[in-house]
Write a protein that holds these residues in place. Sequence first.
Motif, mmCIF file in Angstrom:
data_model
loop_
_atom_site.group_PDB
_atom_site.id
_atom_site.type_symbol
_atom_site.label_atom_id
_atom_site.label_comp_id
_atom_site.label_asym_id
_atom_site.label_seq_id
_atom_site.Cartn_x
_atom_site.Cartn_y
_atom_site.Cartn_z
ATOM 1 N N ASN A 102 10.929 18.122 11.407
ATOM 2 C CA ASN A 102 11.556 16.843 11.061
ATOM 3 C C ASN A 102 12.387 16.909 9.795
ATOM 4 N N SER A 167 17.246 17.035 22.983
ATOM 5 C CA SER A 167 16.645 15.763 23.374
ATOM 6 C C SER A 167 15.156 15.950 23.604
ATOM 7 N N VAL A 168 14.381 14.969 23.193
ATOM 8 C CA VAL A 168 12.940 15.028 23.415
ATOM 9 C C VAL A 168 12.643 14.642 24.867
ATOM 10 N N ASP A 169 11.471 15.048 25.345
ATOM 11 C CA ASP A 169 11.094 14.694 26.709
ATOM 12 C C ASP A 169 10.485 13.300 26.747
ATOM 13 N N ASP A 171 7.547 12.365 26.725
ATOM 14 C CA ASP A 171 6.397 12.216 25.831
ATOM 15 C C ASP A 171 6.783 12.304 24.362
ATOM 16 N N GLY A 172 8.092 12.414 24.082
ATOM 17 C CA GLY A 172 8.558 12.488 22.706
ATOM 18 C C GLY A 172 8.459 13.876 22.090
ATOM 19 N N LYS A 173 8.259 14.900 22.922
ATOM 20 C CA LYS A 173 8.131 16.267 22.419
ATOM 21 C C LYS A 173 9.466 16.999 22.504
ATOM 22 N N ALA A 174 9.690 17.872 21.524
ATOM 23 C CA ALA A 174 10.896 18.705 21.535
ATOM 24 C C ALA A 174 10.764 19.738 22.647
ATOM 25 N N PRO A 175 11.879 20.205 23.205
ATOM 26 C CA PRO A 175 11.792 21.222 24.257
ATOM 27 C C PRO A 175 11.253 22.540 23.706
ATOM 28 N N GLU A 176 10.659 23.326 24.593
ATOM 29 C CA GLU A 176 10.132 24.635 24.206
ATOM 30 C C GLU A 176 11.256 25.652 24.394
#
Length: 199
Positions: A102, A167-169, A171-176
């Motif tokens: 962040n 873009s986050v998925d 669930d608000g998670k960053a891509p792997e």
Amino acid sequence: MKCAFFCTMAAMLCFAACSPGVEKKVKVMASGKIQVDEATKTITLEPGTQHNETELTLSEKDKGVTVKSPDGDQAYEVPEAGVYLLNIKSDTLIGHMVNFGNGGAPTSITNEQLDHMIDSTQQLINGQNASDANKTYFIVPKTIKKLTANTNAQLINPYSSIPGSVSVDKDGKAPEIYKFSTAKQERQSLTELVERMKK
């Protein structure tokens, strides 16, 4: 009534047998020209200096990938679901999972941080601190490595940049995302870090 029940059960069993099952993805990075036979999961390599890559999707019944080259045929096992990297380049691939923090990129780094970066890079070039736990990788030529169980993970080759924004998925998670470089590129980066230390 019994007939309807057995017909329903038979349909469910047939559907289960026809479902795609376990998904296995193999990202191939090569030095030279490659031709892919999807049906047999076979890659024909004509060695060279140009970087090429492809991705194969294997079903549960597909046990691995075969590479045909002037050196002979080599089989690489792909035993379980997930994303794998097959290195058929002429150099070792060194990589890591990209950390989307962040805080953003630092505007400056201290001498201590620079020392740590130099030390870490040197160790990784020597294959000393590569580990699944740290998501750091040292993949020598003619080897395959499972990186993650997440089949949506993205792999960035040595000649492409990490995206500036993602873009986050849902669930608000960053891509792997995993970024790879050649050992030669890492040595050049290390030289640049050492030169920066001298200024």
